[in-house]
Design an enzyme around this catalytic site. Structure first.
Site, PDB file in Angstrom:
ATOM      1  N   HIS A   1       5.769  31.523  18.290  1.00 34.43           N
ATOM      2  CA  HIS A   1       6.089  31.428  16.870  1.00 34.43           C
ATOM      3  C   HIS A   1       4.944  30.750  16.127  1.00 34.43           C
ATOM      4  O   HIS A   1       4.493  29.672  16.508  1.00 34.43           O
ATOM      5  CB  HIS A   1       7.381  30.636  16.676  1.00 34.43           C
TER       6      HIS A   1
ATOM      7  N   TYR B   1      15.666  26.301   9.357  1.00 32.20           N
ATOM      8  CA  TYR B   1      16.372  25.028   9.204  1.00 32.20           C
ATOM      9  C   TYR B   1      16.934  24.993   7.786  1.00 32.20           C
ATOM     10  O   TYR B   1      16.173  25.130   6.822  1.00 32.20           O
ATOM     11  CB  TYR B   1      15.413  23.857   9.399  1.00 32.20           C
TER      12      TYR B   1
ATOM     13  N   PRO C   1      17.901  16.520  17.957  1.00 33.19           N
ATOM     14  CA  PRO C   1      17.191  17.776  18.234  1.00 33.19           C
ATOM     15  C   PRO C   1      16.548  18.420  17.012  1.00 33.19           C
ATOM     16  O   PRO C   1      15.871  19.437  17.154  1.00 33.19           O
ATOM     17  CB  PRO C   1      18.302  18.670  18.803  1.00 33.19           C
TER      18      PRO C   1
ATOM     19  N   LYS D   1      11.899  17.878  19.729  1.00 31.68           N
ATOM     20  CA  LYS D   1      10.964  16.988  20.409  1.00 31.68           C
ATOM     21  C   LYS D   1      11.427  16.499  21.783  1.00 31.68           C
ATOM     22  O   LYS D   1      10.622  15.946  22.535  1.00 31.68           O
ATOM     23  CB  LYS D   1      10.683  15.757  19.526  1.00 31.68           C
TER      24      LYS D   1
ATOM     25  N   TYR E   1       5.276  19.302  13.998  1.00 33.84           N
ATOM     26  CA  TYR E   1       6.146  20.277  14.659  1.00 33.84           C
ATOM     27  C   TYR E   1       5.481  20.893  15.885  1.00 33.84           C
ATOM     28  O   TYR E   1       6.122  21.081  16.928  1.00 33.84           O
ATOM     29  CB  TYR E   1       6.561  21.371  13.669  1.00 33.84           C
TER      30      TYR E   1
END
Length: 393
Positions: free
Chosen positions: A72, A201, A293, A297, A384
Site C-alpha cells: 500500500h 480510517y 491498534p 504499530k 505510519y
C-alpha cells in the site's frame, strides 16, 4: 538442556528472533505454553511497516509474503463528509506498508524454523525464570509431566502482556505507564472484496470506523463500540448498517456485505514498562508495551525490539561486544515512546470520547490542519510507514 538464548513465547516476535539468531549460528530454544494451532488462531494486526518487511526478508521468511502481500502506497482519513488520501510513498521518501496478516507472518516463521531444525517446545507448562541477574540464568518448565531445566546465557521474554517474563521481574525494579481507553473495537472478518484498495480510517459523530483487508476476497472491518457491548448484541445486519453510516458516502455505496466468519471485541490500551532489561532477561514486544491498534504499530514495535536485540546479541557473540547489552532498553524505549505517541494521537483524533461538541470540533480542526498541510501529511506518513531504526554500533 542447554542453549545460548532461551526465548519465551512462540508468537511472531519470538519466532522472528529465533530465526534471525539461528541464521547467525546462535543457538536458541523457544518455549510456548500453547499449541501451534492456538498460536495461529490469534487474529491480530495486518499492516507491516517497511522496516518489518525488510526484517522478514533478512530472516528468510518472506517468499509467501512477497508473493501475496499487498503493498500500500497510501491511506485515507475520512471526516466531516470528506476523504483525504495520505500519499505514504511520496511523503516518506519512497517507503510503503504491506498488508499481510500476523497469522500469516507467524505461519511463515514457524515453517522457516521447522525447515532449519530449530527447537520449539509447545505446551511447555509452569514456565519459570531463575537467576536472571546472574551470569547463568535458567528456565524451568514441565513437559509431558516431567520438569526440565534449560540453562542459557540470555532469556528473551516474547510472551506477551500476560506472560510470565514480565511477571518474573521484582516489583521494585520496574515502572509501568498505562492509559485505558473508554471504548473498544468491534471487528469482523468477511469473505467479501474490500471496499477500498487502501485502508480508510473514519472519524464520525457516532464513533470511529476502519476499513482494512487481508487479501482481495477477505475484508477486515471495525467500528468503535462501548466496553459494555457484547458480540451477541451485534448481528451482522446491525454491524453493516452501522459501518455504512460511519463511512464516506462513496465507500458506503460500494460496500459489499456478507456473513462474518469471525467477530470479536477488543479493548484499547496504551502501556509501557521501563526498563526492558533486567540482568540477562530482555522483554520484547507486548511483554513490555501495548499500543491501541489505531496506528498499526503493535507487531511493528515488537519487530523493532527484535531487530535491536538481534543485532546486540550478534555483536556480543561474534565480536565480543558486551557493552551494547545494557543499551537495549534505552534504544528500544526511544522508539517505543514515539510509537506510543503516534498511536495515542491517532486514537485521540479519530474516536468519539464524549458528546462534548467542543471536543468534536477540536478533532475536526486537527484533521483539517494535518490533512491540509504538507508538513502535517508528511508527519502522518513518516510515522505510519515507521520511523527509522537506530543504528547499533
Amino acid at each position: 538442556m542447554k542453549t545460548q538464548v532461551a526465548i519465551i513465547g512462540a508468537g511472531p516476535s519470538g519466532l522472528l528472533l529465533g530465526q534471525l539468531l539461528h541464521l547467525q549460528g546462535i543457538d536458541t530454544v523457544i518455549l510456548e505454553a500453547r499449541t501451534p494451532e492456538y498460536v495461529l488462531s490469534r487474529i491480530r494486526a495486518g499492516v507491516l511497516e517497511q522496516g518489518t518487511v525488510d526484517l522478514l526478508r533478512e530472516a528468510q521468511a518472506h517468499s509467501r509474503m512477497d508473493r501475496i502481500g499487498l503493498i500500500h502506497e497510501g491511506v485515507a482519513l475520512s471526516f466531516n463528509g470528506r476523504c483525504e488520501r495520505i500519499d505514504l510513498k511520496n511523503l516518506s521518501g519512497g517507503k510503503t506498508v504491506m498488508v499481510y496478516g500476523q497469522t500469516e507472518v507467524t505461519r511463515d516463521l514457524m515453517d522457516a524454523r521447522a525447515g532449519n531444525g530449530g527447537i520449539s517446545i509447545y505446551e511447555a507448562q509452569d514456565v519459570r525464570l531463575h537467576d536472571v541477574y546472574s551470569d547463568k540464568p535458567r528456565v524451568t518448565f514441565v513437559k509431558d509431566g516431567e520438569e526440565v531445566t534449560l540453562e542459557c546465557d540470555f532469556i528473551a521474554g516474547c510472551d506477551g502482556f500476560h506472560g510470565v517474563s514480565r511477571q518474573s521481574v521484582p516489583a521494585d525494579a520496574i515502572k509501568t505507564f498505562e492509559r485505558v481507553y473508554p471504548f473498544g473495537w468491534l471487528g469482523i472478518l468477511s469473505e467479501t472484496p474490500p471496499v477500498s484498495h487502501e485502508l480508510i480510517y473514519a472519524n464520525h459523530p457516532r464513533g470511529f470506523a476502519l476499513c482494512s483487508m487481508r487479501h482481495s476476497m477477505l475484508s477486515r472491518y471495525y467500528v468503535q463500540c462501548t466496553l459494555e457491548d457484547k458480540v451477541e448484541e451485534w448481528p451482522d445486519e446491525r454491524f453493516w448498517e452501522e459501518l455504512k453510516i460511519r463511512l464516506p458516502a462513496h465507500a458506503a455505496a460500494s460496500l459489499v456485505t456478507g456473513p462474518s466468519i469471525e467477530k470479536s471485541i477488543a479493548p484499547l490500551r496504551s502501556f509501557v514498562a521501563e526498563p526492558m532489561k533486567f540482568g540477562r532477561l530482555f522483554l520484547v514486544g507486548d511483554a513490555a508495551h501495548i499500543v491501541p491498534p489505531t496506528g498499526a504499530k503493535g507487531l511493528n514495535l515488537a519487530a523493532g525490539d527484535v531487530r535491536t536485540l538481534y543485532r546486540i546479541l550478534r555483536k556480543h557473540y561474534q565480536e565480543g561486544r558486551s557493552d551494547l547489552l545494557d543499551r537495549y532498553s534505552e534504544i528500544c524505549l526511544r522508539r517505543v515512546w514515539k510509537a506510543e505517541r503516534f498511536s495515542w494521537w491517532m486514537t485521540s483524533m479519530l474516536h468519539k470520547f464524549s458528546d462534548d461538541p467542543f471536543a468534536q470540533r477540536i478533532q475536526l480542526a486537527e484533521l483539517e490542519y494535518y490533512t491540509g498541510s504538507l508538513a502535517g501529511r508528511t508527519t502522518i506518513a513518516e510515522n505510519y510507514v515507521g520511523l527509522p531504526y537506530e543504528p547499533i554500533e
